[in-house]
Motif scaffolding. Structure first.
Motif, PDB file in Angstrom:
ATOM      1  N   LEU A 402       6.885 111.255  61.946  1.00 17.29           N
ATOM      2  CA  LEU A 402       6.174 110.081  62.443  1.00 17.29           C
ATOM      3  C   LEU A 402       6.983 109.319  63.494  1.00 17.29           C
ATOM      4  O   LEU A 402       6.423 108.599  64.316  1.00 17.29           O
ATOM      5  CB  LEU A 402       5.831 109.156  61.272  1.00 17.29           C
ATOM      6  CG  LEU A 402       4.728 108.117  61.467  1.00 17.29           C
ATOM      7  CD1 LEU A 402       3.474 108.730  62.048  1.00 17.29           C
ATOM      8  CD2 LEU A 402       4.420 107.430  60.142  1.00 17.29           C
ATOM      9  N   GLY A 403       8.298 109.476  63.477  1.00 18.44           N
ATOM     10  CA  GLY A 403       9.130 108.778  64.444  1.00 18.44           C
ATOM     11  C   GLY A 403       9.302 109.506  65.768  1.00 18.44           C
ATOM     12  O   GLY A 403       9.913 108.976  66.702  1.00 18.44           O
ATOM     13  N   GLU A 404       8.767 110.730  65.882  1.00 17.76           N
ATOM     14  CA  GLU A 404       8.921 111.501  67.114  1.00 17.76           C
ATOM     15  C   GLU A 404       8.037 110.943  68.226  1.00 17.76           C
ATOM     16  O   GLU A 404       6.899 110.544  67.994  1.00 17.76           O
ATOM     17  CB  GLU A 404       8.543 112.967  66.883  1.00 17.76           C
ATOM     18  CG  GLU A 404       9.551 113.751  66.050  1.00 17.76           C
ATOM     19  CD  GLU A 404       9.136 115.209  65.915  1.00 17.76           C
ATOM     20  OE1 GLU A 404       8.714 115.802  66.932  1.00 17.76           O
ATOM     21  OE2 GLU A 404       9.218 115.747  64.789  1.00 17.76           O
ATOM     22  N   ASN A 405       8.582 110.953  69.438  1.00 13.01           N
ATOM     23  CA  ASN A 405       7.780 110.596  70.614  1.00 13.01           C
ATOM     24  C   ASN A 405       7.103 111.857  71.138  1.00 13.01           C
ATOM     25  O   ASN A 405       7.787 112.820  71.500  1.00 13.01           O
ATOM     26  CB  ASN A 405       8.671 110.010  71.715  1.00 13.01           C
ATOM     27  CG  ASN A 405       9.073 108.584  71.416  1.00 13.01           C
ATOM     28  OD1 ASN A 405       8.246 107.762  71.065  1.00 13.01           O
ATOM     29  ND2 ASN A 405      10.357 108.287  71.535  1.00 13.01           N
ATOM     30  N   LYS A 411       1.585 106.471  68.695  1.00 16.90           N
ATOM     31  CA  LYS A 411       2.910 106.274  68.104  1.00 16.90           C
ATOM     32  C   LYS A 411       2.907 105.039  67.213  1.00 16.90           C
ATOM     33  O   LYS A 411       2.394 103.992  67.600  1.00 16.90           O
ATOM     34  CB  LYS A 411       3.969 106.116  69.197  1.00 16.90           C
ATOM     35  CG  LYS A 411       5.395 106.042  68.657  1.00 16.90           C
ATOM     36  CD  LYS A 411       6.407 106.043  69.796  1.00 16.90           C
ATOM     37  CE  LYS A 411       7.824 106.201  69.251  1.00 16.90           C
ATOM     38  NZ  LYS A 411       8.286 105.013  68.565  1.00 16.90           N
ATOM     39  N   GLU A 413       4.998 102.166  65.651  1.00 17.01           N
ATOM     40  CA  GLU A 413       6.258 101.439  65.756  1.00 17.01           C
ATOM     41  C   GLU A 413       6.293 100.380  64.667  1.00 17.01           C
ATOM     42  O   GLU A 413       5.323  99.646  64.474  1.00 17.01           O
ATOM     43  CB  GLU A 413       6.391 100.781  67.137  1.00 17.01           C
ATOM     44  CG  GLU A 413       6.595 101.773  68.265  1.00 17.01           C
ATOM     45  CD  GLU A 413       6.847 101.075  69.594  1.00 17.01           C
ATOM     46  OE1 GLU A 413       6.681  99.828  69.651  1.00 17.01           O
ATOM     47  OE2 GLU A 413       7.203 101.771  70.554  1.00 17.01           O
ATOM     48  N   SER A 518       3.301  97.512  61.550  1.00 18.01           N
ATOM     49  CA  SER A 518       3.145  98.241  62.804  1.00 18.01           C
ATOM     50  C   SER A 518       3.091  97.249  63.950  1.00 18.01           C
ATOM     51  O   SER A 518       2.671  96.108  63.794  1.00 18.01           O
ATOM     52  CB  SER A 518       1.869  99.093  62.778  1.00 18.01           C
ATOM     53  OG  SER A 518       0.720  98.264  62.645  1.00 18.01           O
ATOM     54  N   CYS A 532      -3.653 106.486  59.786  1.00 18.70           N
ATOM     55  CA  CYS A 532      -2.254 106.548  59.365  1.00 18.70           C
ATOM     56  C   CYS A 532      -2.070 105.910  57.996  1.00 18.70           C
ATOM     57  O   CYS A 532      -1.383 106.462  57.128  1.00 18.70           O
ATOM     58  CB  CYS A 532      -1.376 105.840  60.403  1.00 18.70           C
ATOM     59  SG  CYS A 532       0.382 106.070  60.134  1.00 18.70           S
ATOM     60  N   MET A 555      12.212 101.408  57.338  1.00 11.02           N
ATOM     61  CA  MET A 555      11.296 102.066  58.274  1.00 11.02           C
ATOM     62  C   MET A 555      11.762 103.472  58.633  1.00 11.02           C
ATOM     63  O   MET A 555      10.948 104.306  59.043  1.00 11.02           O
ATOM     64  CB  MET A 555      11.128 101.223  59.535  1.00 11.02           C
ATOM     65  CG  MET A 555      12.369 101.022  60.362  1.00 11.02           C
ATOM     66  SD  MET A 555      12.040  99.914  61.753  1.00 11.02           S
ATOM     67  CE  MET A 555      13.637  99.882  62.549  1.00 11.02           C
ATOM     68  N   PHE A 556      13.054 103.747  58.446  1.00  3.14           N
ATOM     69  CA  PHE A 556      13.536 105.073  58.811  1.00  3.14           C
ATOM     70  C   PHE A 556      12.943 106.147  57.909  1.00  3.14           C
ATOM     71  O   PHE A 556      12.698 107.266  58.346  1.00  3.14           O
ATOM     72  CB  PHE A 556      15.063 105.112  58.763  1.00  3.14           C
ATOM     73  CG  PHE A 556      15.642 106.151  59.665  1.00  3.14           C
ATOM     74  CD1 PHE A 556      15.812 105.888  61.019  1.00  3.14           C
ATOM     75  CD2 PHE A 556      15.975 107.404  59.187  1.00  3.14           C
ATOM     76  CE1 PHE A 556      16.325 106.859  61.869  1.00  3.14           C
ATOM     77  CE2 PHE A 556      16.487 108.372  60.026  1.00  3.14           C
ATOM     78  CZ  PHE A 556      16.663 108.102  61.377  1.00  3.14           C
ATOM     79  N   TYR A 559       9.595 106.931  59.333  1.00  2.38           N
ATOM     80  CA  TYR A 559       9.729 107.735  60.550  1.00  2.38           C
ATOM     81  C   TYR A 559      10.072 109.195  60.236  1.00  2.38           C
ATOM     82  O   TYR A 559       9.845 110.081  61.063  1.00  2.38           O
ATOM     83  CB  TYR A 559      10.808 107.148  61.461  1.00  2.38           C
ATOM     84  CG  TYR A 559      10.426 105.869  62.164  1.00  2.38           C
ATOM     85  CD1 TYR A 559       9.098 105.573  62.463  1.00  2.38           C
ATOM     86  CD2 TYR A 559      11.393 104.942  62.534  1.00  2.38           C
ATOM     87  CE1 TYR A 559       8.744 104.402  63.110  1.00  2.38           C
ATOM     88  CE2 TYR A 559      11.049 103.759  63.192  1.00  2.38           C
ATOM     89  CZ  TYR A 559       9.726 103.498  63.476  1.00  2.38           C
ATOM     90  OH  TYR A 559       9.377 102.342  64.123  1.00  2.38           O
ATOM     91  N   GLN A 560      10.629 109.468  59.061  1.00  6.74           N
ATOM     92  CA  GLN A 560      11.004 110.832  58.680  1.00  6.74           C
ATOM     93  C   GLN A 560       9.858 111.593  57.999  1.00  6.74           C
ATOM     94  O   GLN A 560      10.027 112.751  57.614  1.00  6.74           O
ATOM     95  CB  GLN A 560      12.204 110.803  57.732  1.00  6.74           C
ATOM     96  CG  GLN A 560      13.495 110.314  58.362  1.00  6.74           C
ATOM     97  CD  GLN A 560      14.170 111.373  59.208  1.00  6.74           C
ATOM     98  OE1 GLN A 560      14.743 112.332  58.703  1.00  6.74           O
ATOM     99  NE2 GLN A 560      14.099 111.219  60.513  1.00  6.74           N
TER     100      GLN A 560
END
Length: 664
Positions: A402-405, A411, A413, A518, A532, A555-556, A559-560
């Motif tokens: 989920l954290g990939e651009n 996206k 955030e 978000s 999402c 949040m990390f 993102y993983q």
């Protein structure tokens, strides 16, 4: 003492025991995190003449090696004769031992003063100052003194264990260090002065009022300020000293995490003190293999040691009293040197006796290659229990994190808004005109935006000013709080009924720091936000994150997560969004969101609990298909939620099966 008692309890007959070895100059006290591991001989020899007073004069003319030789010879002599006081020796032997002991202690005191000066020089080199905390305003900085260093009670390993460290370090280290964050704790400190604080759970406003009344007493005020002042220079040492280089991870060029946790410091110090091929066994919280702040320590373990075991307990059987029953901790063993390719692991165990059979041929083996594949940025170790957990995780990782651009795709955030402590001055207990509710984590649940009523309210104008910052100009621009936002609870646990709890917040509400939100209004549409949220609330994604987290979800972790970036027109997109929207849009403040996703208004939202349960079961079934899971894999995932009612899990599995022909 505990090792000796264990030895005594294991003996069948008194003849199996020998006298307790002499412990003088073996068991030693001091601050084992602050002190010199290696002593610079030349600098030590130069210190004597630069210090005032007569204390160091006996040592001024001696070099470091001679002092060590005299100290070691005296200790050896003391130990040799400590148990030889027979009848013929009597009183004279005791006097000789007393004089010998006094001589050793004098050598240690004199050497400690010189070593403390070397340590002070290191603090000065690192540009660390002492900060006197004031009752109001900024702390007053001053240079550190030798008395400040002495107050830390530093333990100089290189002096006391010179022979051990000269040959590379210790053969083995056993440790059960403190598990707490190294920072002032106001509630703990003032609980000794106030029964109200020690016995009653207080909100921030009541606590601040009690604090103010206590600080009227000048004695309490002085002790409180000194208590706070004693932390900063130590924290700076832990942050800057080369021996603690693995405490703060740097990810994408940014330092992550400011907390100084004692167990992490002790783990790295154990590594520092071991010789090559030396072994360590340490009891520490499970955050060592999950938390983002432990990333560099995991790199150290994987790249510079051979991890020989990671055995995780849940404290359900009260292995440690005073620790919450859902808290998880591990017995970690490793050998210094080499690299780890794979290691044996066990998770969520409850009985200490199981350690006797760990590791065994049927223990779970986790490869570092798989860790790097599943958590490329954080290197978090997922809590796999068996082979099917591996297979499900690998199947899910075909989707992007989920954290990939990703060019051309939405996206998510994440950020936090107000801090419940630092921004407390903004919070009001009563609603007045122009005020908006302050949302906290406990106010939301899955697909539910108002699980509890708000405790606080924020004046909108004051809130905008705070969000824009000192240099921000309010030109009426739209800010995040004026849009629909995905929010999830940051306080959680992998042993709760559900771990990941997300919802959509209505527009025009503020949020405290117990939730992540978000942001980036132009980077994700409302319908994609609904999608999402539905995926994050699914059993499938909850299963995945439960293998990663031990307690709170920063949040990390989000993102993983591998999450399909579906958008309008993609398979499953409409099926998921319209069902989720009916669960979310149950109040007038969601009318705009309802219109955007194809509903006429909130009146098409579903409030009947039976119908809501049916929609949620269908969402879980669809999302299991989205990830390509088999019926057996989805059924296995459902078994990993022991507190969830069986009827809920059976409904989700039935929905998976009934939707299969239509979806395929």
């Amino acid at each position: 003492l505990r090792l000796f008692l264990a030895l005594v309890s294991a003996a069948h007959d008194v003849s199996e025991l020998e006298p307790l070895p002499n412990i003088d100059f073996n068991i030693m006290a001091g601050n084992s995190l602050i002190g010199l591991i290696r002593v610079d001989e030349e600098r030590f020899d130069m210190v004597g003449n630069s210090l005032q007073g007569n204390l160091l004069q006996p040592l001024a003319a001696q070099d470091y090696q001679k002092i060590l030789a005299e100290k070691n010879q005296s200790i050896d002599l003391y130990k040799k004769h400590a148990f030889l006081s027979g009848e013929q020796e009597g009183r004279s032997q005791e006097l000789r031992l007393l004089r010998l002991r006094q001589h050793i202690e004098q050598l240690n005191r004199e050497s400690q003063a010189k070593l403390n000066q070397l340590l002070l020089n290191e603090f000065i080199r690192l540009k660390i100052k002492y900060e006197d905390v004031q009752l109001s305003g900024k702390p007053k900085k001053r240079d550190l003194t030798i008395d400040d260093i002495a107050e830390l009670q530093p333990f100089h390993w290189g002096y006391h264990f010179d022979r051990v460290l000269e040959r590379g370090g210790f053969d083995a280290i056993i440790a059960n260090p403190p598990w707490e964050t190294f920072q002032p704790d106001a509630k703990e400190f003032f609980s000794t002065y106030s029964d109200l604080i020690s016995k009653k759970k207080m909100d921030i406003k009541d606590f601040e009022a009690e604090l103010k009344s206590l600080l009227v007493d000048e004695k309490i005020q002085t002790v409180w300020l000194k208590y706070q002042s004693d932390y900063k220079h130590q924290r700076e040492f832990f942050r800057l000293a080369s021996q603690y280089q693995n405490q703060v991870p740097i990810i994408n060029g940014k330092r992550h995490g400011k907390d100084v946790n004692l167990y992490k410091l002790f783990l790295e110090q154990c590594f520092n003190l071991l010789r090559e091929d030396g072994e360590c066994g340490i009891v520490i919280p499970s955050g060592i293999y999950t938390d983002l702040g432990s990333k560099k320590l995991r790199e150290m373990l994987f790249d510079q040691t051979q991890v020989t075991g990671l055995f995780c307990f849940e404290n359900r059987n009260t292995i440690f009293e005073g620790v919450h029953r859902s808290f998880k901790f591990i017995v970690l063993t490793f050998e210094k040197g080499g690299m780890t390719e794979k290691f044996p692991a066990a998770f969520m165990r409850h009985n200490v006796q199981e350690l006797q059979h760990f590791p065994s041929h049927d223990s779970l083996s986790i490869s570092i290659d798989l860790v790097r594949k599943l958590s490329p940025d954080s290197l978090s170790v997922m809590e796999f229990k068996n082979e099917i957990d591996f297979l499900i995780a690998e199947k899910m990782t075909k989707f992007p994190l989920l954290g990939e651009n990703i060019d051309g795709q939405w996206k998510l955030e994440l950020h936090r808004e107000f801090n419940m402590t630092d921004d407390a001055f903004l919070f009001h207990k009563e609603q007045r005109s122009g005020m908006l509710p302050l949302y906290e984590g406990k106010m939301i649940h899955q697909f539910t935006h108002l699980y509890a009523e708000p405790r606080y309210w924020v004046d909108e104008a004051e809130g905008r000013k705070s969000l824009l910052g000192k240099k921000g100009v309010d030109s009426g621009q739209q800010l995040d709080y004026q849009s629909y936002r995905l929010a999830y609870r940051s306080i959680s646990s992998s042993t709760n009924e559900r771990t990941l709890i997300a919802s959509i917040l209505p527009y025009k509400v503020f949020s405290g720091n117990s939730m992540f939100l978000s942001s980036g209004i132009d980077k994700i549409s409302n319908s994609e936000t609904v999608l999402c949220q539905a995926i994050l609330n699914s059993f499938v994604v909850d299963f995945y994150i439960r293998q990663m987290v031990s307690a709170n979800i920063n949040m990390f972790y989000i993102y993983q997560l591998p999450v399909p970036r579906l958008t309008t027109g993609d398979k499953y997109f409409t099926d998921i969004v319209q069902r989720a929207a009916k669960l979310i849009c149950t109040a007038p403040e969601f009318d705009e969101l309802a219109a955007e996703v194809g509903l006429n208004s909130h009146k098409e939202g579903v409030t009947d609990e039976t119908e809501r349960a049916k929609l949620r079961a269908e969402l879980d079934g669809i999302i299991a298909h989205l990830y390509g899971l088999t019926e057996a894999e989805f059924a296995h995932i459902l078994t990993t939620f022991p507190i969830v009612p069986e009827t809920v899990k059976q409904a989700a599995l039935a929905a998976y099966c009934s939707l299969a022909p239509k979806i395929e």
